[in-house]
Design a protein around this motif. Sequence first.
Motif, PDB file in Angstrom:
ATOM      1  N   UNK A  92       0.832  -1.207   0.000  1.00  0.00           N
ATOM      2  CA  UNK A  92       0.000   0.000   0.000  1.00  0.00           C
ATOM      3  C   UNK A  92       0.866   1.257   0.000  1.00  0.00           C
ATOM      4  N   UNK A  93       2.165   1.106   0.317  1.00  0.00           N
ATOM      5  CA  UNK A  93       3.090   2.247   0.318  1.00  0.00           C
ATOM      6  C   UNK A  93       3.146   2.862  -1.069  1.00  0.00           C
ATOM      7  N   UNK A  94       3.079   4.212  -1.096  1.00  0.00           N
ATOM      8  CA  UNK A  94       3.088   4.941  -2.353  1.00  0.00           C
ATOM      9  C   UNK A  94       1.719   5.069  -2.993  1.00  0.00           C
ATOM     10  N   UNK A 122      -6.988   4.480  -4.279  1.00  0.00           N
ATOM     11  CA  UNK A 122      -6.263   3.950  -5.446  1.00  0.00           C
ATOM     12  C   UNK A 122      -6.108   2.437  -5.361  1.00  0.00           C
ATOM     13  N   UNK A 123      -5.794   1.938  -4.164  1.00  0.00           N
ATOM     14  CA  UNK A 123      -5.574   0.499  -3.982  1.00  0.00           C
ATOM     15  C   UNK A 123      -6.879  -0.275  -3.905  1.00  0.00           C
ATOM     16  N   UNK A 129      -6.654  10.971  -0.814  1.00  0.00           N
ATOM     17  CA  UNK A 129      -5.450  11.775  -1.051  1.00  0.00           C
ATOM     18  C   UNK A 129      -4.270  11.396  -0.153  1.00  0.00           C
ATOM     19  N   UNK A 130      -4.514  10.736   0.974  1.00  0.00           N
ATOM     20  CA  UNK A 130      -3.428  10.393   1.888  1.00  0.00           C
ATOM     21  C   UNK A 130      -2.599   9.251   1.299  1.00  0.00           C
ATOM     22  N   UNK A 131      -1.315   9.512   1.080  1.00  0.00           N
ATOM     23  CA  UNK A 131      -0.432   8.516   0.475  1.00  0.00           C
ATOM     24  C   UNK A 131       0.393   7.865   1.578  1.00  0.00           C
ATOM     25  N   UNK A 174       7.293   1.953   5.750  1.00  0.00           N
ATOM     26  CA  UNK A 174       7.423   1.960   7.203  1.00  0.00           C
ATOM     27  C   UNK A 174       6.140   2.305   7.917  1.00  0.00           C
ATOM     28  N   UNK A 175       5.117   2.778   7.183  1.00  0.00           N
ATOM     29  CA  UNK A 175       3.824   3.069   7.814  1.00  0.00           C
ATOM     30  C   UNK A 175       3.113   1.761   8.184  1.00  0.00           C
TER      31      UNK A 175
END
Length: 546
Positions: free
Chosen positions: A484-486, A491-492, A519-521, A525-526
């Motif tokens: 899910x990073x990026x 979107x995912x 909008x939160x990308x 590491x998240x």
Amino acid sequence: MSLWRSRRTGYYLGLVVVTTVISTLLYNYGMATWENDPQPLYRSLEIVFQTYTTTGYGEDAGWATPQMNLLMIALQLTGIGLILTGVDVFAVPWLRNALATTAPTAAPDVEDHVILGEYTSRGEAFIEELESRGEEYVVVESDEETARALHEDEYRVVYGDPESMATLENAGIERATAVVADAADDVNASIVLSAREANPDVRIVTLVEDRRLGEYHRIAGADEVLSPRQLLGESVAHRVPTAVTTAVDEGIEIGDDLELVELSIAEGSDLAGRTAGEVRLRERFGVDGIGAWVEGEFESPIPPDRELDAGTRLLVAGEPGRIDELRAEAASTVQPFSAQHVVIAGYGEAGAAAGDALAETNTRVTVLDSADKAGVDVVGDARDPDAVREAGVDDASAVIVTLDDDTTAVFATLVVRDLNPSIDIVVRANDADNVRKLYRAGADYVQSLATVSGRMLASTVFEDEDVLAVDRQIDVVKLPAGRLAGRTVVDADVRSRTGGTVVAAVRNGETISEFDPATFVFEEGDDVVLVGTDESVRSFEAQFLA
């Protein structure tokens, strides 16, 4: 089964004796009358056995009269029938036993597993929980046929007595994470003593039918003693559409400003009878609609055309203030001044717990039970329409059915629904396989004892702190963002792909609950805080972490 086999053997031997006597007498008569060749009975008996065994007829072969030839044909067919019957009685069971799979008496070389003794419907639900978590297990089963059937169904099972230290050692208790005792209350105490001696450090959890006996499990050495029936009684009480369901909906906090709450849609509220699309939870209230329980099944996401009937239970996430606004809208605009009437059918452990929960609300309770004991208002059978009427079903707002037998519960549900078509019926099912049947009988909500027990066991064994409630099958878990990073949640397409909802992000140890999914990308590491069913969590792990 062994009694039936011995009877079959007796019947067969009796058949052989009777047919042999009759055949011998007929043959002796035929030789003397039709063939004019009288002979002693022992000679006729010999010929009959030669016929049955197909070894030949000796010097008697070649009969002159048609009557004697027909008799010999009948004897030959009788002999074939006796041989085939003998194969079924003796040979087939012997071959079946010889070729049957033998249940193992020792576990494979597993580690960090859970030992379950013995196998029950509750244990089945627990095993499903273990498999969903990817945890190893070994079932210790004392009944050989059950153990063999489990082995054939590819369960990891050991045949033996769970009270025996030797059996527990064969199940690998020295390498086990935990032992779960799920037998009779007295047997469970014995299992605890053996397990504690075999491995002083293993975690031991027991289930108890009678709460009063739980203390003896602790004395024996159990770390946790669970009473699923009490929890289930409280759970079904909270499904009754009274003040207990609209005013006492506690949630779980996620961070400082995010709460996950389950709440009910009340009859007469501003939300009742509207679709999820019309309610617009995010736009109007600023909360995420995680899902809804419909006939015991959790739907996530909530379809826009799903009508939110009275009694529908929503799982939502948001700021406490926003959730309070939604709770106010979900509550009835017309509050009754008189106490509502609820009938409890069955006053065992679960029924008593339901009564205690309702006693804290503005609810008048009538208890119907077949036994005359303290707390029972009407003594009678819940399947008897007269007894149900005497309990006041005509003017009751709800009936809670907590009977020990699911077949009885089904019939009682049919009776109640017939006597009062508009009443709310909440039922405890002992076996998860009967949940659908109870819904078809007319229940509005059914809770499975086996499902609650399995969930309760898993949460206790692994000391979960991220489960909303063991009677919901909903997880709140923190997982790495992974692939899910990026990307953003939108979107995912996380929700439609997994059925779970990302309600927060964790970045550098800080929980971020106020974020725009579009909008939160997410960054490397998240972590994500995901809410959903076991299947949703597994789906997220498979698609974003595997």
